[in-house]
Design a protein around this motif. Structure first.
Motif, short mmCIF file in Angstrom:
data_model
loop_
_atom_site.label_atom_id
_atom_site.label_comp_id
_atom_site.label_asym_id
_atom_site.label_seq_id
_atom_site.Cartn_x
_atom_site.Cartn_y
_atom_site.Cartn_z
N PRO A 226 0.82 -1.23 0.00
CA PRO A 226 0.00 0.00 0.00
C PRO A 226 0.85 1.27 0.00
CG PRO A 226 -0.82 -1.59 1.61
CD PRO A 226 0.51 -2.09 1.15
N ARG A 227 0.48 2.19 -0.84
CA ARG A 227 1.17 3.48 -0.91
C ARG A 227 0.15 4.58 -0.73
NH1 ARG A 227 3.44 -0.17 -4.17
NH2 ARG A 227 5.72 -0.32 -4.26
N GLY A 228 -0.54 4.53 0.42
CA GLY A 228 -1.53 5.54 0.75
C GLY A 228 -2.92 5.23 0.25
N GLN A 229 -3.10 4.05 -0.42
CA GLN A 229 -4.44 3.70 -0.91
C GLN A 229 -5.32 3.20 0.23
OE1 GLN A 229 -1.45 2.29 -2.01
NE2 GLN A 229 -1.75 1.53 -4.10
N SER A 230 -6.60 3.18 -0.03
CA SER A 230 -7.53 2.61 0.94
C SER A 230 -7.44 1.09 0.87
CB SER A 230 -8.97 3.07 0.64
OG SER A 230 -9.38 2.56 -0.61
N ALA A 231 -8.02 0.43 1.86
CA ALA A 231 -7.96 -1.04 1.93
C ALA A 231 -8.72 -1.68 0.77
CB ALA A 231 -8.52 -1.53 3.26
N ALA A 232 -9.75 -0.98 0.26
CA ALA A 232 -10.51 -1.51 -0.88
C ALA A 232 -9.59 -1.60 -2.09
CB ALA A 232 -11.70 -0.61 -1.19
N GLY A 233 -9.59 -2.75 -2.74
CA GLY A 233 -8.70 -2.95 -3.88
C GLY A 233 -7.33 -3.44 -3.45
N ILE A 234 -7.09 -3.47 -2.12
CA ILE A 234 -5.82 -3.96 -1.58
C ILE A 234 -6.05 -5.23 -0.77
CG2 ILE A 234 -3.87 -3.46 -0.07
CD1 ILE A 234 -3.82 -1.88 -2.62
N LEU A 235 -7.02 -5.17 0.15
CA LEU A 235 -7.33 -6.32 1.00
C LEU A 235 -8.60 -7.04 0.55
CD1 LEU A 235 -6.48 -4.88 4.53
CD2 LEU A 235 -5.06 -6.32 3.05
N TRP A 236 -9.46 -6.34 -0.16
CA TRP A 236 -10.64 -6.98 -0.73
C TRP A 236 -10.98 -6.29 -2.05
CZ3 TRP A 236 -11.01 -4.16 3.90
CH2 TRP A 236 -11.66 -2.91 3.80
N PRO A 237 -11.57 -7.03 -2.99
CA PRO A 237 -11.85 -6.44 -4.31
C PRO A 237 -13.07 -5.53 -4.28
CG PRO A 237 -12.63 -8.70 -4.22
CD PRO A 237 -11.90 -8.45 -2.93
N LEU B 14 -16.05 -5.08 -5.80
CA LEU B 14 -16.93 -5.83 -6.68
C LEU B 14 -17.94 -4.96 -7.41
CD1 LEU B 14 -17.59 -8.93 -4.39
CD2 LEU B 14 -15.94 -8.71 -6.25
N SER B 15 -18.10 -3.73 -6.93
CA SER B 15 -19.04 -2.82 -7.61
C SER B 15 -18.43 -2.22 -8.87
CB SER B 15 -19.45 -1.69 -6.66
OG SER B 15 -18.31 -0.95 -6.26
N VAL C 166 -10.66 -2.39 -13.86
CA VAL C 166 -10.46 -2.15 -12.42
C VAL C 166 -10.86 -3.39 -11.62
CG1 VAL C 166 -11.21 -0.81 -10.42
CG2 VAL C 166 -10.76 0.34 -12.61
N LEU C 167 -11.97 -4.01 -11.96
CA LEU C 167 -12.41 -5.21 -11.26
C LEU C 167 -11.40 -6.34 -11.45
CD1 LEU C 167 -14.44 -6.83 -9.62
CD2 LEU C 167 -15.66 -7.33 -11.75
N TRP C 168 -10.95 -6.52 -12.70
CA TRP C 168 -9.97 -7.57 -12.96
C TRP C 168 -8.67 -7.30 -12.21
CZ3 TRP C 168 -11.08 -12.13 -14.73
CH2 TRP C 168 -12.15 -12.30 -15.58
N ASP D 173 -8.39 -5.66 -9.34
CA ASP D 173 -8.63 -5.96 -7.93
C ASP D 173 -8.61 -7.46 -7.66
OD1 ASP D 173 -8.86 -3.28 -7.57
OD2 ASP D 173 -10.90 -3.31 -6.75
N LEU D 174 -9.25 -8.23 -8.54
CA LEU D 174 -9.26 -9.69 -8.37
C LEU D 174 -7.84 -10.24 -8.41
CD1 LEU D 174 -12.31 -10.66 -10.62
CD2 LEU D 174 -12.22 -10.71 -8.12
N HIS D 175 -7.04 -9.70 -9.31
CA HIS D 175 -5.66 -10.16 -9.44
C HIS D 175 -4.83 -9.79 -8.22
CE1 HIS D 175 -2.00 -11.33 -11.55
NE2 HIS D 175 -1.45 -10.18 -11.18
N VAL D 176 -4.92 -8.55 -7.81
CA VAL D 176 -4.10 -8.05 -6.70
C VAL D 176 -4.49 -8.70 -5.38
CG1 VAL D 176 -3.60 -6.01 -5.30
CG2 VAL D 176 -3.56 -5.84 -7.79
N VAL D 177 -5.76 -8.72 -5.08
CA VAL D 177 -6.23 -9.25 -3.79
C VAL D 177 -5.98 -10.76 -3.71
CG1 VAL D 177 -8.24 -9.61 -2.32
CG2 VAL D 177 -7.92 -7.42 -3.50
N THR D 178 -6.29 -11.48 -4.76
CA THR D 178 -6.05 -12.92 -4.78
C THR D 178 -4.56 -13.22 -4.66
OG1 THR D 178 -7.99 -13.26 -6.20
CG2 THR D 178 -6.40 -15.06 -6.06
#
Length: 458
Positions: A165-176, A178-179, A184-186, A188-193
């Protein structure tokens, strides 16, 4: 005025790109074949019910009677292995080499009826195992799988750097998120998984590499050590036990692969010449006697007996147990029935024990269905991470180009990155050589193109 701290993000991204493009197809194949092999205990009885399952009776035929029935059915065949029934409801199995084919031949141990055969190399599990280990192309495939596993480590390390994390929120980092939709969704799925599965993927990669022909052999030679006294009084051949294992069939445990095969006949005066001849085997003991030895020595059900092929060969009783603490490898003199070696879990080194445990976890066998479910989830995570990574690349690649992440030509040396590369090169020499080759080609490409930060590779 001090210079700003350089950002190595794009450099890590560049290496992650190279690793991912090479590794992803292998990871997809390994995950799919791994799932098939993972559920071998459930799939085999369903697919081969007519070959595996029998109705128990009060009396069963001896191993020698079963052997003679199979020999009568395949008079031109050569029988190399016998697998006694693992329980009263199961058939016995012989491995027969006949007409250029290796066959698994199944026999009803109560009636002596030969139930049928399957190609030992082309049935579902054998194909899955061979693809998983060497892509069905032998040594070249083994080396490619080893390279893919090593580059998988590069993929995980560089991926974790990019994930940090470089100042981002937990969304997209710890969980995808989904909205979101599209790339962006792909992403998030890649990064979180990738983050949640990183440790498990590293475990799968390292535990799997212990079976590879280059790194795995060096690793086994380094750590598989047994008390010298175990072999002092036993005449040994130049053949290692690993010769009993093939891409489609596991006979001896990993910890035994680099141990020497003993020699039959050296202790029998009337067969003393056998130690100096390479003639065909002429066992002086029966197959049933070898089965009785396994029973007397309390070898766990599920073992195989490999028959000798030469005058100096031995019978090998081996079980590669789901729980490695029940592993057993016994070599029996074909003339006298003397047990020349009997190696069990307690004889393994601590590293060999840990490796065997890791292999059984990798194969989903150590804790039964729970282990299978966990490994299935790991395989699904690998599939999702690999597929999502390829989708991201496909969506962002420029028209007519590969979409390699751009890089400043004046970027200083990344000391931490170089240290990691050197560590990987030392730990995995084959991977290290490829890392150096790719690094050299990448530097050459940068020099030729004289890239600027805003340029794209075509």
């Amino acid at each position: 005025m001090s210079r700003p701290t350089p950002s190595f993000y794009n450099l890590a991204w560049r290496w992650h790109f190279y690793a991912g493009l090479f590794v992803a197809p292998f990871m997809i194949l390994l995950a799919l074949t791994g799932i098939i092999y993972l559920f071998k205990p459930q799939l085999d009885p369903l697919l081969y019910d007519h070959l595996l399952n029998v109705t128990p009776a009060h009396h069963s035929l001896s191993a020698d009677e079963q052997l003679s029935r199979v020999q009568a059915t395949y008079p031109q065949g050569h029988i190399s292995q016998y697998l006694p029934p693992i329980n009263p409801q199961r058939s016995g199995q012989f491995v027969v080499h006949n007409g250029g084919h290796e066959l698994n031949v199944f026999i009803n141990p109560y009636t002596g009826q030969v139930l049928g055969e399957q190609d030992a190399k082309l049935n579902l599990q054998a194909v899955a195992r061979t693809l998983h280990g060497e892509l069905m192309i032998g040594t070249l495939g083994d080396r490619l799988v080893e390279l893919a596993a090593g580059w998988g480590v590069v993929l995980v390390v560089s991926g974790l750097f990019l994930w940090w994390p470089r100042g981002q929120s937990a969304a997209g980092i710890l969980w995808p998120r989904l909205s979101r939709r599209g790339r962006v969704l792909w992403r998030d799925l890649h990064v979180v998984t990738g983050f949640w599965g990183a440790a498990l993927l590293l475990f799968m990669l390292i535990s799997g590499m212990t079976w590879t022909g280059f790194w795995g052999k060096q690793y086994a030679d380094l750590w598989n050590r047994f008390p010298v006294a175990m072999w002092n009084d036993v005449p040994k051949s130049d053949i290692e036990a690993r010769s009993l294992n093939t891409a489609n069939r596991q006979t001896v445990p990993w910890a035994m692969e680099n141990t020497p095969m003993p020699v039959s006949g050296a202790h029998a005066e009337h067969m003393a010449h056998a130690a100096h001849t390479s003639g065909p085997a002429a066992p002086g003991i029966t197959l049933q006697a070898v089965v009785d030895t396994a029973t007397a020595r309390q070898v766990e059900a599920g073992y195989s007996i490999t028959l000798p092929t030469t005058a100096t060969g031995v019978f090998t009783i081996a079980v590669f147990a789901d729980d490695p603490r029940n592993d057993a490898t016994l070599h029996v003199d074909q003339y006298t029935g003397t047990v020349l070696a009997d190696v069990r879990w307690q004889h393994y080194s601590n590293v060999a024990r840990a490796t065997e445990m890791g292999v059984m976890l990798h194969e989903g066998k150590l804790f039964g269905p729970l282990n299978q479910i966990v490994m299935l989830l790991v395989c699904l995570m690998i599939l999702l991470s690999s597929v999502s990574g390829l989708v991201i690349w496909w969506k962002r690649r420029p028209q007519g180009g590969m979409g390699v992440p751009p890089l400043r030509h004046d970027l200083p040396t990344w000391k931490a990155g170089v240290a990691i590369m050197l560590a990987l090169a030392i730990a995995f020499p084959l991977v290290g050589a490829s890392l150096i080759a790719v690094w050299g080609l990448d530097r050459l490409w940068l020099m030729v193109r004289k890239l600027r930060p805003d340029e794209r590779l075509s």
